[in-house]
Design a protein around this motif. Structure first.
Motif, short mmCIF file in Angstrom:
data_model
loop_
_atom_site.label_atom_id
_atom_site.label_comp_id
_atom_site.label_asym_id
_atom_site.label_seq_id
_atom_site.Cartn_x
_atom_site.Cartn_y
_atom_site.Cartn_z
N SER A 36 0.83 -1.19 0.00
CA SER A 36 0.00 0.00 0.00
C SER A 36 0.87 1.24 0.00
N SER A 37 0.49 2.22 -0.79
CA SER A 37 1.23 3.49 -0.80
C SER A 37 1.04 4.24 0.50
N TYR A 38 0.10 3.79 1.34
CA TYR A 38 -0.15 4.42 2.63
C TYR A 38 0.69 3.79 3.74
N SER A 58 -12.51 2.99 0.84
CA SER A 58 -12.40 4.38 0.43
C SER A 58 -12.63 5.34 1.60
N LEU A 68 -9.61 5.27 3.93
CA LEU A 68 -8.50 6.05 3.39
C LEU A 68 -8.74 7.55 3.55
N CYS A 69 -9.95 7.99 3.32
CA CYS A 69 -10.28 9.41 3.51
C CYS A 69 -10.06 9.81 4.96
N TYR A 70 -10.44 8.96 5.89
CA TYR A 70 -10.28 9.25 7.32
C TYR A 70 -8.79 9.34 7.70
N VAL A 71 -8.00 8.37 7.30
CA VAL A 71 -6.60 8.35 7.73
C VAL A 71 -5.76 9.43 7.04
N THR A 72 -6.13 9.84 5.86
CA THR A 72 -5.36 10.89 5.19
C THR A 72 -5.66 12.26 5.76
N ARG A 73 -6.76 12.42 6.49
CA ARG A 73 -7.07 13.68 7.16
C ARG A 73 -6.38 13.81 8.50
#
Length: 69
Positions: free
Chosen positions: A13-15, A60, A63-68
């Motif tokens: 994962s790129s994350y 999805s 990912l939105c949650y963790v990138t914030r």
């Protein structure tokens, strides 16, 4: 359609962190229509261990949650 963990094409994962000690791998199950059916997530250090299987929308939103954060 049922796909086993050994049939999946896993990728890092790129994350994941860049230090190499906390990586996750992700694989996608693709339906015959070309749509993502499920997202699979596992620890890259314990490949035969447990894995999460998520609906694409759930992944999805995660990912939105963790990138914030």
């Amino acid at each position: 359609m049922s796909t086993t963990a050994t049939e999946l094409a896993w990728f890092k994962s790129s994350y994941s962190g860049s230090s190499g000690d906390s990586r996750v791998e992700v694989a996608l199950s693709i339906h015959d229509t070309g749509q993502v059916e499920t997202v699979h997530v596992r620890d890259s250090k314990v490949r035969q261990g447990p894995q999460l299987t998520l609906a694409p929308g759930t992944w999805s939103r995660f990912l939105c949650y963790v990138t914030r954060a």
